[in-house]
Design an enzyme around this catalytic site. Structure first.
Site, mmCIF file in Angstrom:
data_model
loop_
_atom_site.group_PDB
_atom_site.id
_atom_site.type_symbol
_atom_site.label_atom_id
_atom_site.label_comp_id
_atom_site.label_asym_id
_atom_site.label_seq_id
_atom_site.Cartn_x
_atom_site.Cartn_y
_atom_site.Cartn_z
ATOM 1 N N GLY A 29 0.812 -1.213 0.000
ATOM 2 C CA GLY A 29 0.000 0.000 0.000
ATOM 3 C C GLY A 29 0.848 1.266 0.000
ATOM 4 N N THR A 30 1.914 1.267 0.772
ATOM 5 C CA THR A 30 2.749 2.469 0.875
ATOM 6 C C THR A 30 3.347 2.824 -0.485
ATOM 7 O OG1 THR A 30 3.247 1.948 3.169
ATOM 8 C CG2 THR A 30 4.758 3.460 2.053
ATOM 9 N N CYS A 66 0.852 1.525 12.302
ATOM 10 C CA CYS A 66 2.062 2.255 11.913
ATOM 11 C C CYS A 66 2.371 3.378 12.889
ATOM 12 C CB CYS A 66 1.899 2.816 10.502
ATOM 13 S SG CYS A 66 1.067 1.698 9.383
ATOM 14 N N ASN A 69 -8.457 3.723 7.992
ATOM 15 C CA ASN A 69 -7.888 2.593 8.728
ATOM 16 C C ASN A 69 -8.174 2.637 10.218
ATOM 17 O OD1 ASN A 69 -6.047 4.801 7.816
ATOM 18 N ND2 ASN A 69 -4.779 4.027 9.485
ATOM 19 N N SER A 80 -3.430 -3.468 -0.878
ATOM 20 C CA SER A 80 -2.303 -4.153 -0.249
ATOM 21 C C SER A 80 -2.757 -5.540 0.184
ATOM 22 C CB SER A 80 -1.859 -3.343 0.982
ATOM 23 O OG SER A 80 -0.845 -4.031 1.667
ATOM 24 N N THR A 110 12.277 -6.788 -10.779
ATOM 25 C CA THR A 110 11.708 -8.132 -10.962
ATOM 26 C C THR A 110 10.563 -8.347 -9.977
ATOM 27 O OG1 THR A 110 13.856 -8.929 -11.666
ATOM 28 C CG2 THR A 110 12.267 -10.604 -10.956
HETATM 29 N N1 PLP Z 1 -3.111 2.834 3.438
HETATM 30 C C1 PLP Z 1 -3.911 2.434 4.448
HETATM 31 C C2 PLP Z 1 -5.300 2.996 4.546
HETATM 32 C C3 PLP Z 1 -3.445 1.509 5.385
HETATM 33 O O1 PLP Z 1 -4.246 1.122 6.383
HETATM 34 C C4 PLP Z 1 -2.131 1.004 5.269
HETATM 35 C C5 PLP Z 1 -1.590 0.058 6.281
HETATM 36 O O2 PLP Z 1 -1.913 0.108 7.436
HETATM 37 C C6 PLP Z 1 -1.347 1.438 4.185
HETATM 38 C C7 PLP Z 1 -1.868 2.356 3.291
HETATM 39 C C8 PLP Z 1 0.048 0.929 3.978
HETATM 40 O O3 PLP Z 1 0.022 -0.353 3.425
HETATM 41 P P1 PLP Z 1 1.298 -1.325 3.507
HETATM 42 O O4 PLP Z 1 1.383 -1.796 4.920
HETATM 43 O O5 PLP Z 1 0.978 -2.426 2.546
HETATM 44 O O6 PLP Z 1 2.468 -0.522 3.066
#
Ligand code: PLP
Length: 387
Positions: free
Chosen positions: A71-72, A327, A153, A201, A239
């Site tokens: 996701g990031t 996070c 989240n 993600s 890759t």
């Molecule tokens: N975006 C949201 C809304 C999330 O909840 C998260 C993870 O908690 C992320 C992005 C980041 O995803 P990843 O952990 O796969 O980098």
């Protein structure tokens, strides 16, 4: 696991079917999907299947899916990949909401340090962005991109994505949505709702960690953020992580199969727990509203209770919840999401997030309630003894 896991918004366990699908790609199926020989063609075929499954989960075409490391990276790629081109056309403003995940917030801040103008939209008391605010912002600023998440989240608040996308479309501005928390929990309609970019993600929907995707509308030009090979049609070099991507494909198929029943089951558990909490624990406040949040997310503030102390107390009872996004756990600051919704400092610091998933059932909700009653009462009586 010994205990009750109620932190599915942080991550989910990898489903056994997903693990089984991945295993051959750690062993005999090891070819590089860019190689033209049979070993490469074998893994290329597996990636194609994963791409079709992820596309189906989000409502996009397979050629619109760019695989990433999660996701990031998807969020960063969307923001940088679009804004770097938009800025050269004089559209230097990026519009986001106040409740975005740090993956969007920090990426936006880093663009702002490099000269991008940043506009941050407020949310209402339910944690929802008003389309009228977006419309006004787009009338005032030459925006290159709008990024507003599908579901939050921390609170699970679900945004009016179709309406927001329509506002963007009529202003001619691309619309990105971080659907990391929504995928597998609510139906996604990338093409149907006119969304231009969408992040997911795998580890949030029972797939492996460290792998994700960005859906990019066909024809929309995206500048890659790292230089290298021509993988992912030149949109993301490197890759591909074949075993994990195969796992994400399997997880997407599973999520699609369960979409018609599992969210409704979780919604029932959530409502049951909240109703019981209201009856048994005085001074608890729901952050967000039941009708406008994900079926699996319950965010509650308890008057006179420190959120971190509550999490630790529940941990001792082997009940696993969290305070804000995983996070930002450990941070002393109250959640930026709750303060944006107008929660005062004390209530914002006294919140816990309970996020449900496949392994949860009704007896676990009842056990959680009893533990909550015990821990909240203990913390309140200790605070009273000190005061
Ligand atoms: N975006 C949201 C809304 C999330 O909840 C998260 C993870 O908690 C992320 C992005 C980041 O995803 P990843 O952990 O796969 O980098």
């Amino acid at each position: 696991m010994d205990g009750i896991y109620l932190d599915h918004n942080a991550t989910t366990p990898t489903a056994p079917e997903v693990l089984a699908a991945m295993l051959p790609y750690f062993g005999e199926c090891f070819g590089n999907p860019s190689s033209v020989h049979a070993a490469g063609r074998e893994t290329r075929g597996a990636l194609d299947e994963a791409r079709r499954s992820v596309a189906e989960l989000v409502g996009a075409s397979p050629d619109e899916i760019v695989f990433t490391s999660g996701g990031t990276e998807s969020d960063n790629l969307a923001l940088r990949g679009i804004m770097s081109r938009a800025a050269t056309r004089g559209r230097n403003t990026l519009v986001i909401s106040a409740i975005e995940h740090p993956a969007v917030l920090r990426a936006a801040e880093s663009l702002a340090r490099e000269g991008t103008a940043l506009v941050t939209l407020p949310v209402d008391i339910e944690g929802v962005v008003r389309p009228a605010d977006l419309k006004n912002a787009l009338a005032e600023h030459a925006a290159g991109l709008v990024s507003i998440m599908t579901a939050n989240n921390e609170t699970g608040s679900v945004q009016p994505v179709a309406e927001l996308a329509a506002v963007c479309r009529s202003a001619g501005v691309p619309f990105h949505t971080d659907a990391v928390q929504a995928a597998g929990k609510v139906e996604l309609a990338f093409a149907g709702e006119g969304i231009d970019l969408l992040s997911v993600s795998a580890h949030k929907f029972y797939g492996p960690k460290g792998v994700g995707a960005l859906a990019v509308r066909r024809g929309l030009r995206l500048a890659p953020t790292s230089a290298g090979g021509r993988q992912e049609k030149g949109r993301r070099a490197g890759t591909e992580n074949v075993p994990a991507l195969v796992g994400m494909g399997a997880a997407a198929r599973l999520a699609l199969r369960e979409l018609s029943s599992e969210p409704a089951r979780l919604e029932g558990l959530k409502r049951h727990l909240w109703q019981a909490m209201r009856e048994r624990i005085p001074g608890c406040h729901l952050n967000g509203t039941l009708d406008r949040t994900l079926p699996s997310t319950l965010n509650v503030s308890f008057e006179g209770v420190d959120g971190e102390a509550l999490i630790l107390g529940l941990d001792l009872e082997r009940i696993f919840v969290s305070s804000a996004s995983a996070c930002s756990s450990g941070a002393v600051e109250p959640s930026h999401v709750l303060t944006a919704m107008g929660r005062d400092f004390d209530l914002a610091r006294s919140s816990v997030r309970i996020s449900l998933g496949r392994g949860n059932d009704l007896p676990q909700m009842d056990a959680t309630l009893e533990a909550l009653v015990r821990v909240v009462t203990r913390i309140r009586s200790m605070a009273g003894a000190v005061a």
